[in-house]
Design a protein around this motif. Sequence first.
Motif, PDB file in Angstrom:
ATOM      1  N   ALA A  43       0.835  -1.205   0.000  1.00 59.94           N
ATOM      2  CA  ALA A  43       0.000   0.000   0.000  1.00 59.94           C
ATOM      3  C   ALA A  43       0.866   1.249   0.000  1.00 59.94           C
ATOM      4  O   ALA A  43       0.550   2.242  -0.674  1.00 59.94           O
ATOM      5  N   VAL A  44       1.974   1.189   0.736  1.00 57.36           N
ATOM      6  CA  VAL A  44       2.908   2.320   0.785  1.00 57.36           C
ATOM      7  C   VAL A  44       3.753   2.375  -0.487  1.00 57.36           C
ATOM      8  O   VAL A  44       3.863   3.416  -1.136  1.00 57.36           O
ATOM      9  N   LEU A  45       4.321   1.228  -0.866  1.00 59.63           N
ATOM     10  CA  LEU A  45       5.208   1.182  -2.025  1.00 59.63           C
ATOM     11  C   LEU A  45       4.490   1.494  -3.329  1.00 59.63           C
ATOM     12  O   LEU A  45       5.021   2.197  -4.191  1.00 59.63           O
ATOM     13  N   SER A  46       3.276   0.972  -3.479  1.00 59.82           N
ATOM     14  CA  SER A  46       2.540   1.192  -4.723  1.00 59.82           C
ATOM     15  C   SER A  46       2.106   2.644  -4.877  1.00 59.82           C
ATOM     16  O   SER A  46       2.015   3.163  -5.994  1.00 59.82           O
ATOM     17  N   SER A  47       1.849   3.308  -3.758  1.00 57.94           N
ATOM     18  CA  SER A  47       1.508   4.726  -3.810  1.00 57.94           C
ATOM     19  C   SER A  47       2.699   5.544  -4.307  1.00 57.94           C
ATOM     20  O   SER A  47       2.553   6.429  -5.165  1.00 57.94           O
ATOM     21  N   ILE A  48       3.881   5.222  -3.783  1.00 56.20           N
ATOM     22  CA  ILE A  48       5.102   5.899  -4.228  1.00 56.20           C
ATOM     23  C   ILE A  48       5.376   5.582  -5.696  1.00 56.20           C
ATOM     24  O   ILE A  48       5.713   6.467  -6.488  1.00 56.20           O
ATOM     25  N   TYR A  49       5.209   4.302  -6.053  1.00 60.52           N
ATOM     26  CA  TYR A  49       5.451   3.863  -7.429  1.00 60.52           C
ATOM     27  C   TYR A  49       4.533   4.587  -8.405  1.00 60.52           C
ATOM     28  O   TYR A  49       4.977   5.092  -9.448  1.00 60.52           O
ATOM     29  N   SER A  50       3.240   4.665  -8.069  1.00 57.27           N
ATOM     30  CA  SER A  50       2.279   5.291  -8.976  1.00 57.27           C
ATOM     31  C   SER A  50       2.543   6.786  -9.158  1.00 57.27           C
ATOM     32  O   SER A  50       2.323   7.337 -10.236  1.00 57.27           O
ATOM     33  N   LYS A  51       3.008   7.442  -8.100  1.00 56.78           N
ATOM     34  CA  LYS A  51       3.331   8.869  -8.215  1.00 56.78           C
ATOM     35  C   LYS A  51       4.516   9.072  -9.160  1.00 56.78           C
ATOM     36  O   LYS A  51       4.508   9.982  -9.991  1.00 56.78           O
ATOM     37  N   ARG A  52       5.527   8.227  -9.017  1.00 53.92           N
ATOM     38  CA  ARG A  52       6.710   8.350  -9.875  1.00 53.92           C
ATOM     39  C   ARG A  52       6.432   7.887 -11.304  1.00 53.92           C
ATOM     40  O   ARG A  52       7.070   8.358 -12.245  1.00 53.92           O
ATOM     41  N   MET A  53       5.484   6.963 -11.447  1.00 55.84           N
ATOM     42  CA  MET A  53       5.169   6.419 -12.763  1.00 55.84           C
ATOM     43  C   MET A  53       3.888   7.010 -13.343  1.00 55.84           C
ATOM     44  O   MET A  53       3.346   6.489 -14.324  1.00 55.84           O
ATOM     45  N   TYR A  54       3.403   8.089 -12.746  1.00 53.93           N
ATOM     46  CA  TYR A  54       2.108   8.656 -13.145  1.00 53.93           C
ATOM     47  C   TYR A  54       2.060   8.962 -14.645  1.00 53.93           C
ATOM     48  O   TYR A  54       1.117   8.572 -15.340  1.00 53.93           O
ATOM     49  N   ASP A  55       3.069   9.653 -15.140  1.00 54.43           N
ATOM     50  CA  ASP A  55       3.061  10.030 -16.560  1.00 54.43           C
ATOM     51  C   ASP A  55       3.117   8.809 -17.464  1.00 54.43           C
ATOM     52  O   ASP A  55       2.460   8.771 -18.514  1.00 54.43           O
ATOM     53  N   LYS A  56       3.899   7.809 -17.073  1.00 45.21           N
ATOM     54  CA  LYS A  56       4.004   6.590 -17.884  1.00 45.21           C
ATOM     55  C   LYS A  56       2.671   5.841 -17.907  1.00 45.21           C
ATOM     56  O   LYS A  56       2.234   5.354 -18.954  1.00 45.21           O
ATOM     57  N   LYS A  57       2.040   5.751 -16.746  1.00 42.05           N
ATOM     58  CA  LYS A  57       0.750   5.059 -16.689  1.00 42.05           C
ATOM     59  C   LYS A  57      -0.319   5.813 -17.462  1.00 42.05           C
ATOM     60  O   LYS A  57      -1.138   5.214 -18.173  1.00 42.05           O
TER      61      LYS A  57
END
Length: 246
Positions: A43-57
């Motif tokens: 839950a913590v890691l995926s939130s960080i991941y999604s923020k950093r990968m927001y543009d890619k997603k």
Amino acid sequence: MEASCLVVLLRLCVQILALPAYLLWYLGIWDPICKKVFPHVLAVLSSIYSKRMYDKKKEMFSNLKDFSSPTGALTLLEIGTGTGTNFQFYPAGCKIICNDVNPNFQKFIDKSLAENPHVQVEGFLVAPAEDMHQVPAASVDVVVSTVVLCSVKSQEQVMKEVLRVLRPGGAYFFLEHVAGAPSSWSLFWQQIYDPIWKYLFDGCHLTRETWKNLEKAGFSELKLRHILAPLIFNLIKPHIIGYAVK
């Protein structure tokens, strides 16, 4: 040869340091703990991941609507839904079938759904991605996986299931971390940490060449790019991103 010997030596050192985790696994204690604790960690890691990968997603999911059914509806099966961080990228009215092998993600999915009322969850299927027989053949428009194929037992079988559940003309969207380029520092360190990484991160492997299984899966069209993700840890920076059409 020297590099291979160094990898073996450093891998042994890491494994010695991780002996407590190996012991807990051998005693059958580690896996139950991991299943309960991992969703909270993710839950913590995926939130960080999604923020950093927001543009890619956002870029990857930009053409989801192109694969809507002839009626205009979009039914989507997400493999390894986890905490539901992808819901924000799905178009309004999208009907989602969530799949994860770990039932402890349910409350996190409910929370994400409450934060994303523009989508509708049709059900939560607790099953390995290699066997989703509860989902009828040719019944979904889109299948999605993000950072999931690293931890499945058989990528080949997952691809077969993806092709089975997709309707003709449907698409499989993927964003996955993979093995680094040959002779790269990324691959060097991935090879060292991979044996213990899978125990610490619920079956995740660092050195999988996932693109090879996608290339031979039998899709009619494959759009795939290799990227270096804007992440902190070099171990998981090598990624593939794209979609494949049945």
